[in-house]
Design an enzyme around this catalytic site. Sequence first.
Site, PDB file in Angstrom:
ATOM      1  N   GLY A  46      53.688  -5.623 -39.041  1.00 27.31           N
ATOM      2  CA  GLY A  46      53.080  -5.056 -37.845  1.00 27.31           C
ATOM      3  C   GLY A  46      53.475  -3.595 -37.723  1.00 27.31           C
ATOM      4  N   GLN A  51      55.271   4.278 -33.162  1.00 26.72           N
ATOM      5  CA  GLN A  51      56.229   4.329 -34.276  1.00 26.72           C
ATOM      6  C   GLN A  51      55.881   5.444 -35.266  1.00 26.72           C
ATOM      7  OE1 GLN A  51      55.908  -0.188 -34.942  1.00 26.72           O
ATOM      8  NE2 GLN A  51      58.004   0.227 -35.558  1.00 26.72           N
ATOM      9  N   CYS A  94      62.519  -4.631 -37.329  1.00 24.26           N
ATOM     10  CA  CYS A  94      61.672  -3.546 -36.811  1.00 24.26           C
ATOM     11  C   CYS A  94      61.750  -2.389 -37.787  1.00 24.26           C
ATOM     12  CB  CYS A  94      62.161  -3.118 -35.427  1.00 24.26           C
ATOM     13  SG  CYS A  94      61.150  -1.814 -34.691  1.00 24.26           S
ATOM     14  N   LEU A  95      60.582  -1.829 -38.118  1.00 23.96           N
ATOM     15  CA  LEU A  95      60.570  -0.709 -39.063  1.00 23.96           C
ATOM     16  C   LEU A  95      61.238   0.528 -38.459  1.00 23.96           C
ATOM     17  CD1 LEU A  95      56.965  -1.241 -40.469  1.00 23.96           C
ATOM     18  CD2 LEU A  95      59.139  -1.904 -41.530  1.00 23.96           C
ATOM     19  N   HIS A 136      55.852  -8.289 -30.065  1.00 29.91           N
ATOM     20  CA  HIS A 136      56.765  -7.222 -30.497  1.00 29.91           C
ATOM     21  C   HIS A 136      56.023  -5.876 -30.506  1.00 29.91           C
ATOM     22  CE1 HIS A 136      59.971  -5.718 -33.483  1.00 29.91           C
ATOM     23  NE2 HIS A 136      59.021  -4.788 -33.563  1.00 29.91           N
ATOM     24  N   GLU A 137      54.778  -5.877 -31.019  1.00 24.96           N
ATOM     25  CA  GLU A 137      54.025  -4.613 -31.115  1.00 24.96           C
ATOM     26  C   GLU A 137      53.589  -4.131 -29.728  1.00 24.96           C
ATOM     27  OE1 GLU A 137      54.403  -3.233 -33.797  1.00 24.96           O
ATOM     28  OE2 GLU A 137      54.900  -4.988 -35.009  1.00 24.96           O
ATOM     29  N   HIS A 140      56.280  -2.267 -28.112  1.00 18.94           N
ATOM     30  CA  HIS A 140      56.382  -0.858 -28.540  1.00 18.94           C
ATOM     31  C   HIS A 140      55.493   0.047 -27.677  1.00 18.94           C
ATOM     32  CE1 HIS A 140      58.939  -0.707 -32.088  1.00 18.94           C
ATOM     33  NE2 HIS A 140      58.287  -1.691 -32.686  1.00 18.94           N
TER      34      HIS A 140
HETATM   35  O1  K1U Z   1      56.927  -3.268 -35.392  1.00 18.41           O
HETATM   36  C1  K1U Z   1      57.589  -3.236 -36.414  1.00 18.41           C
HETATM   37  O2  K1U Z   1      58.557  -2.528 -36.483  1.00 18.41           O
HETATM   38  C2  K1U Z   1      57.199  -4.084 -37.601  1.00 18.41           C
HETATM   39  C3  K1U Z   1      58.029  -5.340 -37.717  1.00 18.41           C
HETATM   40  C4  K1U Z   1      57.270  -6.465 -37.048  1.00 18.41           C
HETATM   41  C5  K1U Z   1      57.990  -7.743 -36.753  1.00 18.41           C
HETATM   42  C6  K1U Z   1      58.781  -8.382 -37.685  1.00 18.41           C
HETATM   43  C7  K1U Z   1      59.413  -9.586 -37.387  1.00 18.41           C
HETATM   44  C8  K1U Z   1      59.221 -10.159 -36.165  1.00 18.41           C
HETATM   45  C9  K1U Z   1      58.460  -9.522 -35.230  1.00 18.41           C
HETATM   46  C10 K1U Z   1      57.830  -8.325 -35.528  1.00 18.41           C
HETATM   47  C11 K1U Z   1      58.236  -5.615 -39.204  1.00 18.41           C
HETATM   48  O3  K1U Z   1      57.308  -5.779 -39.925  1.00 18.41           O
HETATM   49  S1  K1U Z   1      59.864  -5.664 -39.793  1.00 18.41           S
HETATM   50  C12 K1U Z   1      59.648  -6.073 -41.525  1.00 18.41           C
HETATM   51  C13 K1U Z   1      59.263  -7.489 -41.774  1.00 18.41           C
HETATM   52  O4  K1U Z   1      59.321  -8.309 -40.886  1.00 18.41           O
HETATM   53  C14 K1U Z   1      58.814  -7.901 -43.130  1.00 18.41           C
HETATM   54  C15 K1U Z   1      58.824  -7.043 -44.180  1.00 18.41           C
HETATM   55  C16 K1U Z   1      58.389  -7.460 -45.436  1.00 18.41           C
HETATM   56  C17 K1U Z   1      57.955  -8.738 -45.621  1.00 18.41           C
HETATM   57  C18 K1U Z   1      57.949  -9.625 -44.579  1.00 18.41           C
HETATM   58  C19 K1U Z   1      58.373  -9.213 -43.318  1.00 18.41           C
HETATM   59 ZN    ZN Z   2      59.120  -2.789 -34.217  1.00 16.08          ZN
END
Ligand code: K1U
Ligand code: ZN
Length: 173
Positions: A46, A51, A94-95, A136-137, A140
Site C-alpha cells: 500500500g 508518503q 510501514c514504508l 492503514h492507508e 496516513h
Molecule cells: O503504507 C505503507 O507504508 C505501506 C505498508 C502497508 C501495510 C503493511 C502491513 C499492514 C498494513 C499496511 C507496507 O506495504 S509495509 C511492507 C509490507 O507490508 C510488505 C512488503 C513486501 C512484501 C509484503 C509486504
Molecule cells: Zn504506512
Amino acid sequence: MAVLPIIVAPDPRLKRKADPVEAVDADIARLMDDMLETMYAAPGIGLAAPQIGVLKRVIVVDVAREGNPPAPMRLANPEVVWESEDTNVHEEGCLSLPEMYDNVVRPARVRVRYLDRDNVTQEIEADGLLATCIQHEIDHLNGTLFVDHLSTVKRNMMLRKLQKRKKSGTLAA
Ligand code: K1U
Ligand code: ZN
C-alpha cells in the site's frame, strides 16, 4: 510512470491532514500510477500520497499474494462508510517507518466508498489484509501512523530509533 522517494518518519509532512481531490483528472490518474510504481518498487502492499509529499486524499493498494496476478487498486477520497464491531489484530509495517513492525487492532471488516481511476464512485467491502491495509492507508491521509495506535513508550522508542538512523545517514531523509 516514475518511482518517487518515500518520506521517512519523523517528518512533519506525515502528520498533516490531506485535502480531498475535486475529481480524478489526468493529473490524479498519473499520480495514482506513479504511486503504484513506487509501491511495487519499495516493495509494499500500500501507499498513501502524503508518503511521497503530496497532501491529497489518494491511496493505492495491492494485497495479491506472490505467485497470483497483480490486483492494483487506486482510490481517491476513500472513506469508511461502515466498520464491523469485531476486530482483527495484524502485524503492520510501514514504508515510512522502515524495519519497524508491531501488532495493531482494527475493525475486521470495512465498507469503503471512493473514486476510481475513471472518477466513478465505487463501494467495496473488505476483510483480512485488505481491510487492514486500506485502514492503514486512510490513517496516513489523516496524519496518523500505525505507531499512533501503540503505547506512547513504544511509539517514542520507534521514532527515536528512526531519528538516530536518519541523523547517522543510514536512512534517506
Ligand atoms: O503504507 C505503507 O507504508 C505501506 C505498508 C502497508 C501495510 C503493511 C502491513 C499492514 C498494513 C499496511 C507496507 O506495504 S509495509 C511492507 C509490507 O507490508 C510488505 C512488503 C513486501 C512484501 C509484503 C509486504
Ligand atoms: Zn504506512
